[in-house]
Design an enzyme around this catalytic site. Structure first.
Site, PDB file in Angstrom:
ATOM      1  N   TYR A  83       0.846  -1.191   0.000  1.00 21.21           N
ATOM      2  CA  TYR A  83       0.000   0.000   0.000  1.00 21.21           C
ATOM      3  C   TYR A  83       0.884   1.244   0.000  1.00 21.21           C
ATOM      4  CZ  TYR A  83      -3.016   3.730   1.612  1.00 21.21           C
ATOM      5  OH  TYR A  83      -3.677   4.931   1.704  1.00 21.21           O
ATOM      6  N   ASP A  98       0.059  15.383   6.395  1.00 21.09           N
ATOM      7  CA  ASP A  98      -0.990  14.864   5.505  1.00 21.09           C
ATOM      8  C   ASP A  98      -2.206  15.795   5.528  1.00 21.09           C
ATOM      9  OD1 ASP A  98      -2.512  13.231   3.898  1.00 21.09           O
ATOM     10  OD2 ASP A  98      -2.890  11.705   5.426  1.00 21.09           O
ATOM     11  N   ASP A 127      -2.937   5.357  -2.599  1.00 19.98           N
ATOM     12  CA  ASP A 127      -3.846   6.401  -2.127  1.00 19.98           C
ATOM     13  C   ASP A 127      -4.083   7.400  -3.271  1.00 19.98           C
ATOM     14  OD1 ASP A 127      -5.099   8.342  -0.607  1.00 19.98           O
ATOM     15  OD2 ASP A 127      -3.586   8.382   0.964  1.00 19.98           O
ATOM     16  N   ASP A 129      -6.362  10.021  -2.527  1.00 18.43           N
ATOM     17  CA  ASP A 129      -6.993  11.121  -1.792  1.00 18.43           C
ATOM     18  C   ASP A 129      -8.378  11.441  -2.367  1.00 18.43           C
ATOM     19  OD1 ASP A 129      -4.761  11.652   0.050  1.00 18.43           O
ATOM     20  OD2 ASP A 129      -3.692  12.216  -1.770  1.00 18.43           O
ATOM     21  N   HIS A 154      -7.662   4.131  -3.719  1.00 19.67           N
ATOM     22  CA  HIS A 154      -8.884   4.584  -3.049  1.00 19.67           C
ATOM     23  C   HIS A 154      -9.074   6.074  -3.245  1.00 19.67           C
ATOM     24  CE1 HIS A 154      -6.727   6.158   0.522  1.00 19.67           C
ATOM     25  NE2 HIS A 154      -6.094   5.002   0.606  1.00 19.67           N
ATOM     26  N   GLU A 156     -11.772   9.315  -2.029  1.00 23.31           N
ATOM     27  CA  GLU A 156     -12.611   9.592  -0.857  1.00 23.31           C
ATOM     28  C   GLU A 156     -13.524  10.793  -1.050  1.00 23.31           C
ATOM     29  OE1 GLU A 156      -8.988  10.224   1.192  1.00 23.31           O
ATOM     30  OE2 GLU A 156      -9.375  12.355   1.545  1.00 23.31           O
ATOM     31  N   CYS A 164      -5.547  13.999   7.089  1.00 20.57           N
ATOM     32  CA  CYS A 164      -5.458  12.588   7.467  1.00 20.57           C
ATOM     33  C   CYS A 164      -6.779  12.131   8.079  1.00 20.57           C
ATOM     34  CB  CYS A 164      -4.306  12.431   8.460  1.00 20.57           C
ATOM     35  SG  CYS A 164      -4.484  11.058   9.593  1.00 20.57           S
ATOM     36  N   ARG A 201     -13.776   5.190  -0.669  1.00 18.00           N
ATOM     37  CA  ARG A 201     -13.536   5.477   0.760  1.00 18.00           C
ATOM     38  C   ARG A 201     -14.470   6.587   1.211  1.00 18.00           C
ATOM     39  NH1 ARG A 201      -7.781   7.738   3.388  1.00 18.00           N
ATOM     40  NH2 ARG A 201      -8.722   9.373   4.657  1.00 18.00           N
ATOM     41  N   GLU A 231     -13.518   4.945   6.685  1.00 19.97           N
ATOM     42  CA  GLU A 231     -12.313   5.421   7.362  1.00 19.97           C
ATOM     43  C   GLU A 231     -12.586   5.807   8.812  1.00 19.97           C
ATOM     44  OE1 GLU A 231      -9.355   5.255   7.342  1.00 19.97           O
ATOM     45  OE2 GLU A 231      -8.226   7.088   7.007  1.00 19.97           O
ATOM     46  N   ASN A 254      -8.362   0.101   7.193  1.00 16.54           N
ATOM     47  CA  ASN A 254      -7.133   0.878   7.354  1.00 16.54           C
ATOM     48  C   ASN A 254      -6.744   0.866   8.822  1.00 16.54           C
ATOM     49  OD1 ASN A 254      -5.019   2.695   7.232  1.00 16.54           O
ATOM     50  ND2 ASN A 254      -6.335   4.497   7.113  1.00 16.54           N
TER      51      ASN A 254
HETATM   52  C1  LIG Z   1      -4.638   5.991   4.670  1.00 16.33           C
HETATM   53  C2  LIG Z   1      -4.102   7.353   4.582  1.00 16.33           C
HETATM   54  O1  LIG Z   1      -4.824   8.064   3.617  1.00 16.33           O
HETATM   55  C3  LIG Z   1      -2.648   7.328   4.134  1.00 16.33           C
HETATM   56  O2  LIG Z   1      -2.231   8.333   3.576  1.00 16.33           O
HETATM   57  O3  LIG Z   1      -1.935   6.380   4.409  1.00 16.33           O
HETATM   58  C4  LIG Z   1      -4.104   8.127   5.878  1.00 16.33           C
HETATM   59  C5  LIG Z   1      -3.261   7.560   6.948  1.00 16.33           C
HETATM   60  C6  LIG Z   1      -3.097   8.547   8.081  1.00 16.33           C
HETATM   61  O4  LIG Z   1      -2.658   9.684   7.806  1.00 16.33           O
HETATM   62  O5  LIG Z   1      -3.359   8.187   9.226  1.00 16.33           O
HETATM   63  C7  LIG Z   1      -5.525   8.299   6.354  1.00 16.33           C
HETATM   64  O6  LIG Z   1      -6.007   7.437   7.094  1.00 16.33           O
HETATM   65  O7  LIG Z   1      -6.118   9.313   5.999  1.00 16.33           O
END
Ligand SMILES: C[C@](O)(C(=O)O)[C@H](CC(=O)O)C(=O)O
Length: 340
Positions: A83, A98, A127, A129, A154, A156, A164, A201, A231, A254
Site C-alpha cells: 500500500y 498529511d 492512495d 486522496d 482509493h 474519498e 489525514c 472510501r 475510514e 485501514n
Molecule cells: C490511509 C491514509 O490516507 C494514508 O495516507 O496512508 C491516511 C493515513 C493517516 O494519515 O493516518 C488516512 O487514514 O487518511
C-alpha cells in the site's frame, strides 16, 4: 498450461501462482533455469489484485510503504501486496503533514516508481486522496494511475483541502459530489478497459455518523466500485457491523495504530470478514524511530552506531544490487566483473 504456438518442439509448461502473489514458470524450463527464450509476460498488478479478490477469500495484508527502500524491504519479506500511503508520500517527498498538500504528480510519480520496481512483484494499492479536483481531474488521475501500473486505488469524499483520516475536524463533500468523483473514476476505468481495483472510501463518520457512511458506500457499490473503505472506525463492533451491512461487498480496513481505530490484528480482521487490510504507518513510524535514535546517537556520541554487518553492500542488495549486476553481465558488460 501454456503451449508455445510458434515452436516446432512444442512443450507444455506450467505456470504456478504462489501464495505471495508472484507466479513461476515451470521450474524445469522456467526463468530460474535461465531459459530466457520462453515467452514470459508479467501479469499486470491490477489483474493480480483482482484475482486475489475474486478467486480467494483471503485477507490481503498490505504494509504501508512510502518510498523505494520501504517498498523493497516489504518485497524482500514477500508481502503479497503493498500500500502506498499518501501520508508517507507527503512526509517523505514534501516533508509536510498529511493535509492535502501532495498533488497528482507527487502521488503518481511515487506510485509509478514503487509499482515498477519488480514487474513480477506484488501489486500496489495507492492512495488517491480526493482525486485532486472535479470529474476531469479525477479522470486524469485515474488514467495516470492505470498507466503507472497501479493495481488499485482509493478515492474519498473529503473536501479538497483534506486531512489525514485520523485527525479531528474533517469535512466531507455532499453525497452527490462524492458519487460524481466515483462515476468519473469508474467511467475512466471502463473507457480504458482496465481492471484496476476501485476502492470507494468515505470519511463521513465524524461529520455525519455511521448510517450516512453505509448509505454512501452502498451507493458507491451500486455504481460499480469494487471495494469499500469506511475510514476511522471508532470501535471493533462498528468495524464488524460494517462488514455485515455491506456483505458480500469486499471491505478494506485501514489500521493506523494510535489513530481513531482501536488496534485490530490481521487475525481479527480476517475473522470479521475484511478482504484487504492496509497498515498506513507500518514503515513511516519505524523509520521515524530508527532515524531519530541514530541521529541522537550521532549528536551525543559522535557515531551513528550502525550494527556490524549492515554494510552499504547489504543495503544495496535489498535494492536489487545482484539483479543489476546480472543485467550488466548478461549484456556482456564488464562493470562488475571484478565484483563490487
Ligand atoms: C490511509 C491514509 O490516507 C494514508 O495516507 O496512508 C491516511 C493515513 C493517516 O494519515 O493516518 C488516512 O487514514 O487518511
Amino acid at each position: 498450461m501454456f503451449i508455445p504456438q510458434d515452436s516446432t518442439n512444442a512443450m507444455a509448461i506450467t505456470i504456478t501462482f504462489g501464495a505471495n502473489g508472484r507466479y513461476y514458470v515451470d521450474k524445469e524450463y522456467g526463468r530460474e533455469q535461465g531459459a530466457s527464450n520462453i515467452p514470459f509476460m508479467p501479469i499486470p498488478g491490477s489483474t493480480k489484485l483482482s484475482r486475489m479478490l475474486t478467486e480467494t477469500n483471503e485477507l490481503i495484508v498490505c504494509p504501508g510503504v512510502y518510498d523505494g527502500l520501504s517498498a523493497r524491504i516489504a518485497m524482500q519479506l514477500d508481502f503479497r501486496a503493498l500500500y502506498m500511503t499518501g501520508a508517507g508520500t507527503t512526509a517523505s517527498r514534501l516533508g509536510m503533514a498529511d493535509l492535502g498538500l501532495a498533488q497528482l504528480h507527487d502521488m503518481k510519480t511515487n506510485a509509478e516508481m514503487i509499482a515498477n520496481l519488480d514487474p513480477n512483484g506484488p501489486p500496489l494499492i495507492a492512495d488517491m486522496d480526493t482525486g485532486y479536483g472535479g470529474p476531469l481531474m479525477v479522470a486524469k488521475s485515474v488514467q495516470q494511475y492505470i498507466q503507472a501500473g497501479v493495481a488499485g486505488f482509493h478515492i474519498e469524499d473529503q473536501v479538497l483541502s483534506k486531512r489525514c483520516g485520523h485527525l479531528a475536524g474533517k469535512k466531507v463533500v455532499s453525497k452527490e459530489e462524492y458519487l460524481m468523483r466515483l462515476r468519473a473514476a469508474k467511467y475512466t476505468i471502463d473507457r480504458l478497459q482496465s481492471d484496476i481495483v476501485l476502492i470507494a472510501r468515505t470519511d463521513a463518520l465524524q461529520q455525519h455518523g455511521y448510517e450516512e457512511c453505509i448509505d454512501r458506500l452502498k451507493a458507491a457499490r451500486d455504481l460499480g466500485a469494487d471495494v469499500g473503505l469506511l475510514e476511522g472506525f471508532t470501535s471493533k463492533e462498528q468495524a464488524r457491523q460494517a462488514v455485515k451491512d455491506l456483505a458480500p461487498w469486499p471491505l478494506l480496513l485501514n489500521m493506523v495504530e494510535n489513530g481513531a481505530t482501536p488496534i485490530i490484528t490481521t487475525k481479527e480482521a480476517e475473522e470479521m470478514g475484511f478482504r484487504i487490510m492496509i497498515f498506513s504507518f507500518a514503515s513511516l513510524a519505524p523509520a521515524y524511530m530508527g532515524i531519530k535514535s541514530a541521529l541522537e546517537r550521532l549528536k551525543t556520541e559522535g557515531v551513528v552506531g550502525t550494527p556490524e554487518g549492515l554494510s552499504p553492500r547489504k543495503l544495496f542488495e535489498v535494492c536489487g544490487l545482484s539483479d543489476s549486476m546480472k543485467i550488466d553481465a548478461d549484456a556482456g558488460g564488464l562493470a562488475f566483473s571484478n565484483g563490487v
